[in-house]
Design an enzyme around this catalytic site. Sequence first.
Site, PDB file in Angstrom:
ATOM      1  N   ASP B  52       0.822  -1.222   0.000  1.00  6.43           N
ATOM      2  CA  ASP B  52       0.000   0.000   0.000  1.00  6.43           C
ATOM      3  C   ASP B  52       0.849   1.262   0.000  1.00  6.43           C
ATOM      4  O   ASP B  52       2.021   1.238   0.379  1.00  6.43           O
ATOM      5  CB  ASP B  52      -0.827   0.072   1.296  1.00  6.43           C
ATOM      6  N   TYR B 110       6.236  -9.593   7.544  1.00  2.00           N
ATOM      7  CA  TYR B 110       6.008  -8.149   7.702  1.00  2.00           C
ATOM      8  C   TYR B 110       6.273  -7.766   9.157  1.00  2.00           C
ATOM      9  O   TYR B 110       6.152  -8.597  10.060  1.00  2.00           O
ATOM     10  CB  TYR B 110       4.552  -7.795   7.400  1.00  2.00           C
TER      11      TYR B 110
END
Lengths: 245, 245
Positions: B52, B110
């Site tokens: 994103d 992540y």
Amino acid sequence: MKRIKLVVAYDGTNYCGWQIQPNGETIEGVLNRTLSGLLKENIKVTGASRTDSGVHSLGNVAVFDTETRIPPHKISYALNRFLPEDIAVQDSCEVDLDFHPRHCESRKTYEYKILNRRFPQPVNRRDTYFFYRPLDIEKMQEAAELLCGTHDFKSFCSVNTAVEDTVRTIYSLNVKKQGDIISIRVTGSGFLYNMVRILAGTLIQAGTGDLEPWQMSEILKACDRHAAGPTAPAHGLTMIGIEFL
Amino acid sequence: MKRIKLVVAYDGTNYCGWQIQPNGETIEGVLNRTLSGLLKENIKVTGASRTDSGVHSLGNVAVFDTETRIPPHKISYALNRFLPEDIAVQDSCEVDLDFHPRHCESRKTYEYKILNRRFPQPVNRRDTYFFYRPLDIEKMQEAAELLCGTHDFKSFCSVNTAVEDTVRTIYSLNVKKQGDIISIRVTGSGFLYNMVRILAGTLIQAGTGDLEPWQMSEILKACDRHAAGPTAPAHGLTMIGIEFL
């Protein structure tokens, strides 16, 4: 009137250092302007460490005098609402009217960070100096030990400064590696102009093998800026904090 | 023709995410343009993780096909000379022509970073989410354990996405505190749209006490985005790396 002490953190990337300059934004300039607006008085801060352009801080100290009725510990909250996002006050409190952050005994701590690997890493590029030649941190630590104590640090002072007394005391100087980040953390009674960056540049040369650790004693004895290593870039340096004794 | 795999690190602050957008610069767009200029071919990269807007990376993966005679491992060096300072290739190598970074089994990792203290800290503001309410990391870890394993993560997927299969496997989800930085590190078979940020937002609620750890099982069962916590801000998230199995 009362004197307020601020602990100030900043990302120095977009500033021409602490001290007010005729051309270019400074931390001192932003603090004066923001405090004057907030307190509706003409405020002038006095900083403990006048950091260079591009140097960062977690805990620099500034004082100013004010007639405000805002409780001292609440000034930090009020001020942070108006400061840009790259400056944030960490604490505010009242101190004695004769407290001066540069004219009293203190221990200052700085940290110099080096990313030692093959390729740069964008996320930490603003506060970490990328250096790709492999560094031997044991040699760097060995060299660092020889620089601790009270010495004439004239060799570690930029030539374009006219300081009288170049004797300073380094209480600790440690080199640590975490992953591929090497950090040089130094605590001292005070530092000459560019001294921490020259210490870092010289320890980097000890790490590459361009200098041998034992040469540190000779560099100190030389009392000549040309004897030491280069001045490491500003953006790797962060003022960690100041302890007033 | 050969297929080259790149490992790509970036500071996502100034980009509209990975994937090419009509309005706004993207990581994919910069890579295509820079590679096309360097190799004098029309290059189109395929990314493993289409992060994103605002999300960072230490080790995202992209592949592209080329006729170049530059040795594969040297492409990284050549490319880094032309990339902006907020994107840096960490490695380049040749892979099989049928290797596709999204259509093969992998483990993606992540990390979501939170600064948990009274005041923000400017130096790390770009990759760490500032959250001032105290967080109980033991409760966060307890909640995290209930989310590990293979589940239908529909509750942890943004409503504005039409994915068929919302079952994913989380291999590990760890919450650690170092100083005042809390990091949530998750490794999984793949993640739904916004899933890691919703996991982080939900674990933050477990840390404040707004949710109890045992409620994680109910949130999973609900299969409803409204059951989980908010989507944590993008800038706290970094794609760490991808292991292809």
